[in-house]
Design a protein around this motif. Sequence first.
Motif: not given
Length: 336
Positions: A102-118
């Motif tokens: 996931g290192a290059h997702t959206y340029g420098s990694g995602s800050f979506g809430n997907g890893s907090a919600m789980r």
Amino acid sequence: MLGTFLGDALGMPVEGMNPAAIRHRHGLIRDLLDARLGRGTYTDDTQMMAALAESLVARRGFDGAHAAATFVSRLDRRRGYGQGTIEALERIAAGLPWESAGAHTYGSGSFGNGSAMRVAPVGLMFHRDIDQAVQVAREQSDITHCHPLGRAGAAVMATGVAVALRWGVEMEEGPVDPEVFLGLVGHGLRENEGLYGESLEKVRHMLRYCPAPEPGDSSDKRLAAAEQVSAVLGNDARAFHSVPTALYCFLANADDPEQSLIHAVSLGGDTDTIAAMTGALSGAYHGAGLWPARWLDQLEGGPRGRDYIMGLAEDLFLVWLELFAETPLQPSELRA
Ligand code: R7I
Ligand code: MG
Ligand code: MG
């Protein structure tokens, strides 16, 4: 874990709608609504939470490669995954190591809430040692969300779940002191995560000036408050615009888990996820016993439905009992 599922199922039918549109179409949402996959069905939030719990149980702790493989094997696109998460999981399926997928997702990694919600199972498993909960929360985030603000969102949520659980047990469900709670939640933040420090300050402010609605409040008053909360704290799928909002929903309704979810869904935006995270906090504090039967009865069944999630929680508890029940409490007292 059940709170994650309930919030997900209650919020999912109106995900993406603003508070005014929700009120116009549904009024105040108190019951599970019909949905694309049926009333009471879960989305990616619950599915990824369950996958993480499965891996923690199977490996008796966190194993990044195993957790990543479990996310991949459980991926079900009908459940509405975020695009960044799908891309990272596809790279892992194609053979990329989980640390860099996931290192290059959206340029420098995602800050979506997907890893907090789980992340609830991490907060539960490591609740006696909050530093470890924070560390594992960040590591499991790296599988899909390695932007510092994505990792910090997961760390804040895992800390919140751990502190909520301990507050419920150590203080015998004594009223949650929001100042102390938010102080503990902010403790694990690093210097470059100042944005969350500011957000926690805004949560304090909103709790003071925009408390939970009263039963007799007019629909107009509720809507104005919901619009204010979502404008100040955020209600979208970025971790820093939804994790603080979930902390607010929990703390504003700490004595009433049912209301905490109803309140979360009324704020609009990423409703399934904000309610799922609120549910994780409320459930950790109160245990599973206070969720309304009318919601539990309507949750999706089947091979990965309600009974499966409850069994998984039991399995996680048994692993915890064996491995960590004797771990000294860190910090040793919540008030410290
Ligand atoms: O975080 P993620 O898995 O999405 C979870 C959301 C929840 O609401 C679920 O219920 C499901 O509906 O999806 O997926 P990502 O695609 O990694 O991130 C979610 C969103 O955050 C993206 O659509 C972007 O809008 C935003 N985002 C970013 N925007 C700009 N720059 C995440 N990272 C960035 C970024 O670096
Ligand atoms: Mg979802
Ligand atoms: Mg969502």
